[in-house]
Design a protein around this motif. Structure first.
Motif, PDB file in Angstrom:
ATOM      1  N   PRO A  28       0.815  -1.224   0.000  1.00  0.00           N
ATOM      2  CA  PRO A  28       0.000   0.000   0.000  1.00  0.00           C
ATOM      3  C   PRO A  28       0.847   1.272   0.000  1.00  0.00           C
ATOM      4  N   GLU A  29       1.978   1.240   0.684  1.00  0.00           N
ATOM      5  CA  GLU A  29       2.849   2.423   0.735  1.00  0.00           C
ATOM      6  C   GLU A  29       3.435   2.732  -0.639  1.00  0.00           C
ATOM      7  N   GLN A  32       0.815   4.102  -3.038  1.00  0.00           N
ATOM      8  CA  GLN A  32       0.550   5.521  -2.778  1.00  0.00           C
ATOM      9  C   GLN A  32       1.638   6.402  -3.387  1.00  0.00           C
ATOM     10  N   LYS A  33       2.898   5.963  -3.278  1.00  0.00           N
ATOM     11  CA  LYS A  33       3.994   6.749  -3.844  1.00  0.00           C
ATOM     12  C   LYS A  33       3.941   6.801  -5.367  1.00  0.00           C
ATOM     13  N   LEU A  34       3.456   5.731  -5.979  1.00  0.00           N
ATOM     14  CA  LEU A  34       3.407   5.672  -7.434  1.00  0.00           C
ATOM     15  C   LEU A  34       2.138   6.283  -8.023  1.00  0.00           C
ATOM     16  N   GLN A  41      -4.788   7.814 -10.894  1.00  0.00           N
ATOM     17  CA  GLN A  41      -5.881   6.885 -11.156  1.00  0.00           C
ATOM     18  C   GLN A  41      -6.132   6.048  -9.906  1.00  0.00           C
ATOM     19  N   GLN A  42      -7.300   6.116  -9.375  1.00  0.00           N
ATOM     20  CA  GLN A  42      -7.622   5.419  -8.131  1.00  0.00           C
ATOM     21  C   GLN A  42      -7.517   3.902  -8.261  1.00  0.00           C
ATOM     22  N   LEU A  43      -7.578   3.398  -9.477  1.00  0.00           N
ATOM     23  CA  LEU A  43      -7.412   1.960  -9.684  1.00  0.00           C
ATOM     24  C   LEU A  43      -6.078   1.472  -9.136  1.00  0.00           C
ATOM     25  N   VAL A  44      -5.038   2.291  -9.247  1.00  0.00           N
ATOM     26  CA  VAL A  44      -3.721   1.927  -8.733  1.00  0.00           C
ATOM     27  C   VAL A  44      -3.801   1.677  -7.235  1.00  0.00           C
ATOM     28  N   ALA A  49      -2.728  -5.679  -6.489  1.00  0.00           N
ATOM     29  CA  ALA A  49      -1.347  -5.556  -6.944  1.00  0.00           C
ATOM     30  C   ALA A  49      -1.392  -5.153  -8.416  1.00  0.00           C
ATOM     31  N   PHE A  50      -0.280  -4.636  -8.890  1.00  0.00           N
ATOM     32  CA  PHE A  50      -0.149  -4.409 -10.316  1.00  0.00           C
ATOM     33  C   PHE A  50       1.284  -4.670 -10.725  1.00  0.00           C
TER      34      PHE A  50
END
Length: 80
Positions: A28-29, A32-34, A41-44, A49-50
């Protein structure tokens, strides 16, 4: 996801150089940084995971660097 990544590493590439690297981002951290570079994009943030697909721009120089006494390293991200 493991099978998807395994299949991706088997994909053909020019001269079989396979200049890609895969980075699974599930923290999650880190998400948020990316978020800003993903145009917020809130999907991130919402995804479990991505996978970031990165190009290894230094790999092509590996044989020349090795001949010159250099060492090959993974350079997935560079400034500039």
């Amino acid at each position: 996801m493991t099978e998807t990544l395994r299949q991706a590493t088997l994909a053909p590439s020019a001269a079989n150089l396979q200049l890609w690297r895969f980075l699974v981002i599930d923290s999650p951290e880190l998400k948020q940084k990316l978020l800003p570079i993903a145009f917020n994009q809130q999907l991130v943030d919402e995804a479990t995971a991505f996978i970031a697909v990165l190009g290894d721009v230094e790999f092509i120089n590996w044989p020349r660097n090795l001949r010159n006494g250099g060492r090959r390293g993974l350079h997935a991200c560079r400034d500039g």
